[in-house]
Design a protein around this motif. Structure first.
Motif, PDB file in Angstrom:
ATOM      1  N   ILE A   1       0.814  -1.216   0.000  1.00 18.22           N
ATOM      2  CA  ILE A   1       0.000   0.000   0.000  1.00 18.22           C
ATOM      3  C   ILE A   1       0.851   1.271   0.000  1.00 18.22           C
ATOM      4  O   ILE A   1       0.508   2.260  -0.652  1.00 18.22           O
ATOM      5  N   GLY A   2       1.981   1.270   0.695  1.00 14.63           N
ATOM      6  CA  GLY A   2       2.853   2.444   0.714  1.00 14.63           C
ATOM      7  C   GLY A   2       3.430   2.747  -0.659  1.00 14.63           C
ATOM      8  O   GLY A   2       3.515   3.905  -1.078  1.00 14.63           O
TER       9      GLY A   2
ATOM     10  N   SER B   1       0.662   3.987  -2.873  1.00 15.41           N
ATOM     11  CA  SER B   1       0.356   5.355  -2.477  1.00 15.41           C
ATOM     12  C   SER B   1       1.284   6.346  -3.172  1.00 15.41           C
ATOM     13  O   SER B   1       0.840   7.369  -3.700  1.00 15.41           O
TER      14      SER B   1
ATOM     15  N   SER C   1      -2.945   9.396  -0.662  1.00 12.59           N
ATOM     16  CA  SER C   1      -2.618   8.940   0.689  1.00 12.59           C
ATOM     17  C   SER C   1      -2.985   7.473   0.895  1.00 12.59           C
ATOM     18  O   SER C   1      -3.895   6.951   0.243  1.00 12.59           O
ATOM     19  N   GLN C   2      -2.266   6.856   1.833  1.00 17.92           N
ATOM     20  CA  GLN C   2      -2.582   5.477   2.193  1.00 17.92           C
ATOM     21  C   GLN C   2      -3.984   5.398   2.783  1.00 17.92           C
ATOM     22  O   GLN C   2      -4.690   4.412   2.582  1.00 17.92           O
ATOM     23  N   ARG C   3      -4.376   6.444   3.474  1.00 19.35           N
ATOM     24  CA  ARG C   3      -5.712   6.469   4.078  1.00 19.35           C
ATOM     25  C   ARG C   3      -6.796   6.407   2.999  1.00 19.35           C
ATOM     26  O   ARG C   3      -7.796   5.705   3.142  1.00 19.35           O
TER      27      ARG C   3
ATOM     28  N   ASP D   1      -6.846   2.927   1.669  1.00 18.71           N
ATOM     29  CA  ASP D   1      -7.542   2.067   2.634  1.00 18.71           C
ATOM     30  C   ASP D   1      -9.055   2.225   2.506  1.00 18.71           C
ATOM     31  O   ASP D   1      -9.806   1.250   2.515  1.00 18.71           O
TER      32      ASP D   1
END
Length: 152
Positions: free
Chosen positions: A15-16, A19, A25-27, A30
Motif C-alpha cells: 500500500i505504501g 500510495s 494517501s494510504q488512508r 484504505d
C-alpha cells in the motif's frame, strides 16, 4: 527501496508503494479498499495487501471520474460494469470511453455557452471558424469508426 514485489512475472505493490505511485494517501487507498473500489490482488506471507499494476490504472480512472463530478457510488457502479469486459469487448469499452469523453465535451460546451453569447458577433465568428473544421473532422472520424458513414 525496491519498488514493488514481483511474483510470477507481475509487479505487486504494498500500500505504501501504491500510495507513492498513485500520488494519493494510504488512508484514501484504505478507504477505497474498504468500500470495494479497489482490492488487493493477493496477500504476502506477512499478510501485507499486495496490489497489481492494474490498480494504478483503476485509480487513474477513479480520479478522472471524481474530476467529472461522479459520486463514489456512481464510480463503483461504472467500474463494476467495466470490470465485466471480456477481451472481445475491449473495442466496445474503448468506444464507450470515447462516448464518455464526448459527453464531457458536450457538458463543457454547454458551460461555455453563456460566455460565448456575451461575445461580439465578430469575436464569436472567429472562434467558430477555428473550432468547426477540427470538430467536424473529429466527429466524421468517430462516425466512420462506428460505421455510421460520413458526417458531411
Amino acid at each position: 527501496m525496491k519498488e514493488g514485489v514481483v511474483m510470477e512475472g507481475a509487479a505487486l505493490y504494498r500500500i505504501g508503494e501504491l500510495s507513492k505511485l498513485a500520488q494519493m494517501s494510504q488512508r484514501t487507498l484504505d478507504y477505497y479498499t474498504s468500500i470495494g473500489l479497489i482490492e488487493p490482488a493477493e496477500r504476502s506471507a506477512k499478510n501485507y495487501r499486495l496490489y497489481a499494476h492494474e490498480t494504478l490504472l483503476r485509480l487513474e480512472r477513479i480520479e478522472q471520474m471524481k474530476k467529472d463530478k461522479y459520486t463514489l457510488e456512481e464510480i463503483k457502479a461504472n467500474l463494476k460494469t467495466w470490470s465485466k469486459v471480456t477481451p472481445e469487448e475491449q473495442i466496445s469499452q474503448r468506444l464507450a470511453d470515447l462516448h464518455h469523453q464526448l459527453s464531457q465535451l458536450e457538458r463543457q460546451v454547454k458551460e461555455l455557452e453563456p460566455d460565448i453569447k456575451k461575445l461580439k458577433p465578430r469575436q464569436a465568428n472567429q472562434l467558430y471558424t477555428r473550432l468547426v473544421p477540427q470538430s467536424a473532422a473529429c466527429i466524421e472520424a468517430l462516425m466512420l469508426l462506428m460505421n455510421k458513414g460520413p458526417f458531411m
